[in-house]
Design a protein around this motif. Structure first.
Motif, PDB file in Angstrom:
ATOM      1  N   MET A   1       0.842  -1.193   0.000  1.00 10.44           N
ATOM      2  CA  MET A   1       0.000   0.000   0.000  1.00 10.44           C
ATOM      3  C   MET A   1       0.880   1.248   0.000  1.00 10.44           C
ATOM      4  SD  MET A   1      -3.046   1.105   2.628  1.00 10.44           S
ATOM      5  CE  MET A   1      -1.971   1.678   3.941  1.00 10.44           C
ATOM      6  N   THR A   2       0.551   2.227  -0.849  1.00 12.34           N
ATOM      7  CA  THR A   2       1.314   3.469  -0.923  1.00 12.34           C
ATOM      8  C   THR A   2       1.121   4.282   0.349  1.00 12.34           C
ATOM      9  OG1 THR A   2       1.076   3.526  -3.313  1.00 12.34           O
ATOM     10  CG2 THR A   2       1.669   5.585  -2.228  1.00 12.34           C
ATOM     11  N   ARG A   3       2.205   4.768   0.911  1.00 13.01           N
ATOM     12  CA  ARG A   3       2.127   5.528   2.151  1.00 13.01           C
ATOM     13  C   ARG A   3       1.864   7.002   1.858  1.00 13.01           C
ATOM     14  NH1 ARG A   3       6.930   3.982   6.056  1.00 13.01           N
ATOM     15  NH2 ARG A   3       8.174   5.184   4.584  1.00 13.01           N
ATOM     16  N   SER A   4       1.139   7.666   2.739  1.00 15.98           N
ATOM     17  CA  SER A   4       0.846   9.090   2.608  1.00 15.98           C
ATOM     18  C   SER A   4       1.960   9.902   3.245  1.00 15.98           C
ATOM     19  CB  SER A   4      -0.489   9.434   3.272  1.00 15.98           C
ATOM     20  OG  SER A   4      -1.548   8.718   2.661  1.00 15.98           O
ATOM     21  N   VAL A   5       2.159  11.131   2.738  1.00 21.83           N
ATOM     22  CA  VAL A   5       3.274  11.984   3.170  1.00 21.83           C
ATOM     23  C   VAL A   5       2.755  13.339   3.608  1.00 21.83           C
ATOM     24  CG1 VAL A   5       5.468  13.021   2.491  1.00 21.83           C
ATOM     25  CG2 VAL A   5       4.799  10.805   1.535  1.00 21.83           C
ATOM     26  N   VAL A   6       3.210  13.797   4.763  1.00 18.03           N
ATOM     27  CA  VAL A   6       2.768  15.081   5.297  1.00 18.03           C
ATOM     28  C   VAL A   6       3.948  15.982   5.612  1.00 18.03           C
ATOM     29  CG1 VAL A   6       0.593  14.197   6.228  1.00 18.03           C
ATOM     30  CG2 VAL A   6       2.666  14.137   7.653  1.00 18.03           C
TER      31      VAL A   6
ATOM     32  N   VAL B   1      10.271  19.425   6.498  1.00 20.34           N
ATOM     33  CA  VAL B   1      10.380  18.073   7.038  1.00 20.34           C
ATOM     34  C   VAL B   1       9.150  17.313   6.592  1.00 20.34           C
ATOM     35  CG1 VAL B   1      10.380  16.651   9.120  1.00 20.34           C
ATOM     36  CG2 VAL B   1      11.816  18.688   9.011  1.00 20.34           C
ATOM     37  N   LEU B   2       9.376  16.218   5.895  1.00 20.51           N
ATOM     38  CA  LEU B   2       8.304  15.358   5.402  1.00 20.51           C
ATOM     39  C   LEU B   2       8.340  14.038   6.165  1.00 20.51           C
ATOM     40  CD1 LEU B   2       8.831  15.844   1.546  1.00 20.51           C
ATOM     41  CD2 LEU B   2       7.388  17.197   3.079  1.00 20.51           C
TER      42      LEU B   2
END
Length: 417
Positions: free
Chosen positions: A1-6, A245-246
């Protein structure tokens, strides 16, 4: 599953504003930071104006050794990175350094250091054969742009993937996009990403003078950068840096991090056409926008604000206006569009990261920064360019685009979390 980035941390060194909060205050106030060049004698040039950073490296925490070692662009990047890491609240030393990476963009690398050293070694250009022994000990570092990313990696203690992305004026967007992909695919958990450029030197001015790309409005520098205005006459050079910072979203939420935005889509295209020219239909930028929207799983009706490239050249402003209409259809006429280059100039590779930082802050504060100096709209640019004054506006998803010499076209989407 593709991870989300914030985005959990932001640092900025910008014209007229050193530090994240000062940067946002300048943008929200619609205050311009363009002025006559003071970093060198620009009297011989067609364009003698720029957006300079009032930067005191010691006041920003750099040591004498760091100042001696690092070009101005590297200093900007390190100061921005330190602010971003502190803002994120992450204890990087407590994590696995192999899961921490760095992605830094730059269009022109250590221009100022290289030009200064060439002047010394060649006796201001008088000598064709130069004596290398007069060079500073770290001259090699000026020659290799990747040292900019290395300096940030040393600052952060990062032992994971580290890269310097140089794609002209889209470098800042592309560096952040590269970092997002590394987290999504699982290669890293945290990325320190952004871009820096300090190009304000005689060689840069001469290059842009030669193609008449920069504004010659030397008598009124404060109003020289006028994106989308019928009277615009070129862009205004700038300098600066922004670093983010991500983090992987779930990890950030577990630690209770303050999240500015999620980066939901990114795409880049090339026009394979001309080094500096743009096709008027904006097809390649429109394609990058479309792919970024598909990645973010949104349609044009979901885009609430567009942070334009908005350089202030007739070719660029008309090109991206066409791209917005091509990609978004009628929605393009309903969405506020603005260019922060009207206030902080065009810092080449750095500007994309400064614009992403501005988008994240705009989402958090629900305020659209204005296009300063826009008094007489170009009839061929017929969208809502938010003239002069910031605007409170409900935003859940924002689009930032970049266009660079070589035909690079990039688009990034950020969403409120």
């Amino acid at each position: 599953m593709t991870r989300s980035v914030v985005v959990t941390g932001i640092g900025a060194v910008a014209p007229g504003a050193v530090g994240r909060e000062a940067y946002w205050e300048l943008l929200a106030a619609g205050r311009t930071a363009t002025r006559r060049i003071s970093l060198f004698d620009a009297g011989a040039f067609r364009s003698r104006i720029a957006a300079e950073v009032d930067f005191d490296p010691r006041a920003c925490g750099l040591t004498s050794a760091e100042i001696r070692r690092m070009d101005r662009a590297a200093q900007f990047a390190v100061v921005s990175a330190r602010e971003a890491v502190a803002d994120s609240g992450l204890d990087l030393a407590a994590g696995d350094p192999a899961r921490l990476g760095v992605s830094i963009g730059s269009a022109v690398g250590c221009t100022m250091g290289l030009e200064q050293e060439y002047a010394v070694l060649s006796d201001d250009g008088r000598n064709w054969l130069v004596d290398h022994s007069y060079g500073v000990p770290h001259l090699y570092g000026y020659m290799v742009p990747s040292t900019l990313a290395v300096e940030v990696a040393w600052t952060a203690g990062a032992e994971g993937p580290t890269a310097l992305i140089s794609t002209g004026c889209t470098s800042g967007l592309d560096a952040v996009g590269h970092a997002v992909e590394l987290i999504r695919e699982g290669s890293t958990d945290v990325m320190v990403a952004g871009a820096t450029d300090a190009p304000l030197s005689p060689i840069t001015s001469a290059c842009f003078d030669a193609i008449k790309a920069t504004s010659p409005n030397n008598d009124d520098p404060e109003h020289a950068s006028r994106p989308f205005d019928a009277t615009r006459d070129g862009f205004v050079l700038g300098e600066g840096a922004a670093v983010l910072v991500l983090e992987e979203k779930e990890a950030a939420q577990r630690r209770g991090a303050r999240v500015y935005a999620e980066i939901t889509g990114f795409a880049s295209r090339s026009n394979a056409f001309h080094m500096t020219g743009l096709k008027p239909d904006g097809r390649e930028m429109a394609e990058a926008i479309r792919v970024a929207m598909d990645q973010a799983r949104i349609d044009p009706s979901d885009v609430d604000y567009i942070n334009a490239h908005g350089s202030g050249t007739k070719q660029n402003d008309r090109h991206e206006t066409a791209a917005f209409i091509r990609a978004l259809g009628e929605r393009a006429y309903q969405v506020p569009v603005s260019s922060i280059k009207s206030m902080i100039g065009h810092s080449l590779g750095a500007i994309g990261s400064l614009e992403v930082a501005a988008c994240a802050l705009a989402l958090q504060r629900q305020v659209v920064p204005p296009t300063a100096n826009l008094h007489q709209r170009d009839p061929e640019c017929d969208l809502d360019y938010v003239p002069l004054t910031a605007r409170e506006h409900r935003m859940d998803s924002v689009l930032s685009v970049g266009s660079g010499f070589g035909g690079f076209q990039s688009a990034m989407l950020l969403a409120r979390v």
